[in-house]
Write a protein that holds these residues in place. Structure first.
Motif: not given
Length: 225
Positions: A47-55, A63-71
């Motif tokens: 669950d990567l929801t809302g996380q910041d991986g900019a750059g 990446l399998t079955g991952c949540a990317l809401d607002e990532t």
């Protein structure tokens, strides 16, 4: 490594990615980090929801079955990687780089890829609503068996891009530049803007007949009788 898809006469086929992942280490969790370096990792059902991986850089990752809401993945680099069954609304990949990537069975709403660079990318299956690819650069990209609802290619540059067995609904090609773009394999083709940009694309006779009424209106042609 990449292989060239079969292209039709007069149009160059896209080079598809050949992603061969090494033995992967499981991702141990925790928050993504801006400018992080992720190499040879498997993100499964994360669950990567809302996380910041900019750059951040993702190399040889799955990446399998991952949540990317607002990532937030703005300016990220995704290289030699496979994304399967990812889902999310508002995923931010603006100005990101995707090279030698397979995206399979995604369910995404409003993903932001404006200004992104996609090279040797296969998008297979799934459904993507309101895909924002404005001013992006796509080279050797294949959309296969997927549904694209109101994708925005405004101002984008498309070179050796193929649409195979996919539904295109409300495509915006305003100010886009198309070179060796093959639309013949699209199961359905609906264009909302940018009919004048089709000079660098190839379509089938049946598609031309389907588009004829809209083209007549667009070009001010009066049809009677």
């Amino acid at each position: 490594m990449a292989r060239r898809a079969a292209g039709g006469t007069g149009v160059k086929g896209a080079r598809r990615p050949e992603v061969r992942l090494p033995v992967l280490e499981p991702y141990e969790g925790g928050e993504l980090e801006p400018d992080g370096d992720y190499d040879g990792l498997e993100f499964r059902d994360a669950d990567l929801t809302g996380q910041d991986g900019a750059g951040a850089r993702f190399m040889d990752c799955a990446l399998t079955g991952c949540a990317l809401d607002e990532t937030r993945l703005r300016h990220a680099r995704v290289l030699d990687s496979a994304l399967t069954g990812v889902r999310g609304v508002g995923t931010d990949l603006a100005e990101a780089t995707l090279r030698d990537v397979k995206l399979t069975d995604a369910r995404l709403g409003g993903p932001q890829l404006h200004g992104a660079v996609l090279e040797r990318v296969l998008i297979r299956g799934g459904k993507i609503d309101y895909l924002n690819l404005r001013t992006a650069r796509l080279r050797d990209v294949v959309f296969e068996g997927c549904v694209l609802v109101e994708p925005d290619f405004g101002g984008a540059r498309l070179e050796r891009v193929e649409f195979v067995d996919c539904a295109l609904k409300g495509v915006d090609l305003h100010a886009a530049t198309l070179t060796d773009v093959d639309l013949r394999g699209a199961a359905s083709l609906e264009i909302s803007r940018g009919f004048d940009r089709l000079s660098g694309a190839v379509i089938s006779t049946a598609q031309l007949l389907d588009l004829a009424p809209v083209l007549a209106v667009e070009w001010g042609i009066r049809v009677e009788g």
